[in-house]
Design a protein around this motif. Sequence first.
Motif, PDB file in Angstrom:
ATOM      1  N   GLY A  13      56.207  30.763  45.062  1.00 20.44           N
ATOM      2  CA  GLY A  13      55.438  31.829  44.424  1.00 20.44           C
ATOM      3  C   GLY A  13      56.112  32.472  43.232  1.00 20.44           C
ATOM      4  O   GLY A  13      55.722  33.558  42.816  1.00 20.44           O
ATOM      5  N   GLN A  14      57.137  31.827  42.685  1.00 17.40           N
ATOM      6  CA  GLN A  14      57.897  32.451  41.594  1.00 17.40           C
ATOM      7  C   GLN A  14      57.957  31.523  40.381  1.00 17.40           C
ATOM      8  O   GLN A  14      59.030  31.106  39.957  1.00 17.40           O
ATOM      9  CB  GLN A  14      59.322  32.807  42.068  1.00 17.40           C
ATOM     10  N   HIS A  15      56.800  31.227  39.808  1.00 19.32           N
ATOM     11  CA  HIS A  15      56.763  30.311  38.659  1.00 19.32           C
ATOM     12  C   HIS A  15      57.540  30.856  37.457  1.00 19.32           C
ATOM     13  O   HIS A  15      58.153  30.099  36.709  1.00 19.32           O
ATOM     14  CB  HIS A  15      55.309  30.016  38.261  1.00 19.32           C
ATOM     15  N   LEU A  16      57.549  32.172  37.286  1.00 22.20           N
ATOM     16  CA  LEU A  16      58.273  32.769  36.149  1.00 22.20           C
ATOM     17  C   LEU A  16      59.779  32.603  36.326  1.00 22.20           C
ATOM     18  O   LEU A  16      60.501  32.289  35.384  1.00 22.20           O
ATOM     19  CB  LEU A  16      57.940  34.260  36.024  1.00 22.20           C
ATOM     20  N   VAL A  17      60.238  32.819  37.557  1.00 20.14           N
ATOM     21  CA  VAL A  17      61.675  32.738  37.852  1.00 20.14           C
ATOM     22  C   VAL A  17      62.203  31.335  37.575  1.00 20.14           C
ATOM     23  O   VAL A  17      63.200  31.158  36.875  1.00 20.14           O
ATOM     24  CB  VAL A  17      61.947  33.127  39.324  1.00 20.14           C
ATOM     25  N   SER A  18      61.527  30.327  38.130  1.00 18.74           N
ATOM     26  CA  SER A  18      61.968  28.936  37.951  1.00 18.74           C
ATOM     27  C   SER A  18      62.093  28.591  36.471  1.00 18.74           C
ATOM     28  O   SER A  18      63.098  28.038  36.023  1.00 18.74           O
ATOM     29  CB  SER A  18      60.979  27.972  38.614  1.00 18.74           C
ATOM     30  N   THR A 157      54.587  44.633  40.605  1.00 20.96           N
ATOM     31  CA  THR A 157      53.419  44.615  41.497  1.00 20.96           C
ATOM     32  C   THR A 157      52.168  45.095  40.776  1.00 20.96           C
ATOM     33  O   THR A 157      51.071  44.551  40.969  1.00 20.96           O
ATOM     34  CB  THR A 157      53.676  45.500  42.736  1.00 20.96           C
ATOM     35  N   GLU A 158      52.350  46.107  39.936  1.00 15.44           N
ATOM     36  CA  GLU A 158      51.229  46.658  39.155  1.00 15.44           C
ATOM     37  C   GLU A 158      50.575  45.558  38.308  1.00 15.44           C
ATOM     38  O   GLU A 158      49.344  45.417  38.283  1.00 15.44           O
ATOM     39  CB  GLU A 158      51.791  47.773  38.254  1.00 15.44           C
ATOM     40  N   VAL A 159      51.409  44.766  37.646  1.00 16.40           N
ATOM     41  CA  VAL A 159      50.894  43.679  36.803  1.00 16.40           C
ATOM     42  C   VAL A 159      50.216  42.607  37.665  1.00 16.40           C
ATOM     43  O   VAL A 159      49.112  42.141  37.362  1.00 16.40           O
ATOM     44  CB  VAL A 159      52.029  43.048  35.957  1.00 16.40           C
ATOM     45  N   ALA A 160      50.886  42.227  38.777  1.00 16.62           N
ATOM     46  CA  ALA A 160      50.337  41.187  39.657  1.00 16.62           C
ATOM     47  C   ALA A 160      48.991  41.617  40.246  1.00 16.62           C
ATOM     48  O   ALA A 160      48.036  40.833  40.292  1.00 16.62           O
ATOM     49  CB  ALA A 160      51.328  40.876  40.784  1.00 16.62           C
ATOM     50  N   LEU A 161      48.913  42.877  40.674  1.00 15.84           N
ATOM     51  CA  LEU A 161      47.672  43.396  41.255  1.00 15.84           C
ATOM     52  C   LEU A 161      46.549  43.434  40.229  1.00 15.84           C
ATOM     53  O   LEU A 161      45.390  43.123  40.541  1.00 15.84           O
ATOM     54  CB  LEU A 161      47.901  44.814  41.795  1.00 15.84           C
ATOM     55  N   ASP A 162      46.902  43.793  39.017  1.00 14.44           N
ATOM     56  CA  ASP A 162      45.926  43.859  37.935  1.00 14.44           C
ATOM     57  C   ASP A 162      45.300  42.475  37.703  1.00 14.44           C
ATOM     58  O   ASP A 162      44.087  42.339  37.548  1.00 14.44           O
ATOM     59  CB  ASP A 162      46.601  44.383  36.655  1.00 14.44           C
ATOM     60  N   PHE A 163      46.147  41.458  37.707  1.00 12.59           N
ATOM     61  CA  PHE A 163      45.654  40.083  37.541  1.00 12.59           C
ATOM     62  C   PHE A 163      44.752  39.707  38.719  1.00 12.59           C
ATOM     63  O   PHE A 163      43.688  39.127  38.534  1.00 12.59           O
ATOM     64  CB  PHE A 163      46.838  39.100  37.434  1.00 12.59           C
ATOM     65  N   ARG A 168      42.137  36.752  38.195  1.00 10.20           N
ATOM     66  CA  ARG A 168      43.030  35.778  37.571  1.00 10.20           C
ATOM     67  C   ARG A 168      44.142  35.401  38.558  1.00 10.20           C
ATOM     68  O   ARG A 168      44.537  36.200  39.393  1.00 10.20           O
ATOM     69  CB  ARG A 168      43.630  36.349  36.283  1.00 10.20           C
ATOM     70  N   THR A 169      44.648  34.183  38.462  1.00 10.56           N
ATOM     71  CA  THR A 169      45.687  33.741  39.399  1.00 10.56           C
ATOM     72  C   THR A 169      47.054  34.282  38.977  1.00 10.56           C
ATOM     73  O   THR A 169      47.261  34.636  37.815  1.00 10.56           O
ATOM     74  CB  THR A 169      45.777  32.199  39.449  1.00 10.56           C
ATOM     75  N   ARG A 170      47.956  34.324  39.919  1.00  9.34           N
ATOM     76  CA  ARG A 170      49.314  34.793  39.606  1.00  9.34           C
ATOM     77  C   ARG A 170      49.994  33.844  38.617  1.00  9.34           C
ATOM     78  O   ARG A 170      50.868  34.264  37.858  1.00  9.34           O
ATOM     79  CB  ARG A 170      50.147  34.984  40.880  1.00  9.34           C
ATOM     80  N   GLU A 171      49.592  32.573  38.631  1.00 15.41           N
ATOM     81  CA  GLU A 171      50.175  31.604  37.691  1.00 15.41           C
ATOM     82  C   GLU A 171      49.774  31.884  36.244  1.00 15.41           C
ATOM     83  O   GLU A 171      50.381  31.353  35.307  1.00 15.41           O
ATOM     84  CB  GLU A 171      49.776  30.178  38.077  1.00 15.41           C
ATOM     85  N   ASP A 172      48.742  32.723  36.066  1.00 14.76           N
ATOM     86  CA  ASP A 172      48.340  33.128  34.708  1.00 14.76           C
ATOM     87  C   ASP A 172      49.311  34.153  34.113  1.00 14.76           C
ATOM     88  O   ASP A 172      49.330  34.376  32.904  1.00 14.76           O
ATOM     89  CB  ASP A 172      46.936  33.759  34.712  1.00 14.76           C
TER      90      ASP A 172
END
Length: 273
Positions: A13-18, A157-163, A168-172
């Motif tokens: 669940g951490q596409h940004l981190v990788s 979390t604020e950004v993730a929840l907004d998506f 929109r998916t978290r991968e976006d």
Amino acid sequence: AALQENLDKKLFGQHLVSKVVVKAVKGFLNNTNAKKPLALSLHGWTGTGKNFVSKIVAESIYKRGLQSKYVHQFVATLHFPHAHSINLYKDQLQSWIRGNVSICPRSLFIFDEMDKMHAGLIDSIKPFLDYYELLDGVSYRQAIFIFLSNAGAEKITEVALDFWRNGRTREDIQLSHIQNALSVSVFNNKNSGFWHSTLIDRNLIDYFVPFLPLEYKHVKMCVRVEIKSRGYAVDEDILTRIADEMTYFPREERIYSDKGCKTVDAKLDYYYD
């Protein structure tokens, strides 16, 4: 290659981190003329993978990973517990970093619980992270600094929840959606360890790496991998039961695990004892 492979296989669940960590570490290690040490600041809730990623980074560089004598871990509540001793800690920290980089220029320093670090303490290492060729005859340009913190988790979390709420998916989610807001949030948070820090003010942190809160499906992935690593056959019923026992937030939507994958290990002990 091992860094990328381990993150792909074991981090969920951490596409940004990788993306950021592989790019940053690989680019830095391949740069024969780095102008400063690499500084990564990892942010997110407990159990989202910050310690895990720093462990994988260490293992990708040193044969003995975290056990290497060139890897140095500091835990705020253990190594810097008393506010009244902050000047002593500053001296000790500078001396420790100077001594270890003198022995091995490619030293790795990991600072855990940055959100529990006394304000101003981390600024004592500012000279080592800056663009100096030499400081008292020592070059710090090959060293790596990793900071781990829960600070900024609310903003992430604020950004993730907004998506999520906008379908929109978290991968976006891209790094550009979070990074600036995250650095400002951490800079202005009195309990971040980076409160009004010159490390941020002087742009000495190369990447603020956001760890997104983990969803139900990611918790199940963590449970599955842990069961397999213990040599057991995966029992889907137990796997689902463990994921269901976790608590989730926000209260209405119940999307994100409030402990990430932190307590998976202990819950497996109960079921597989």
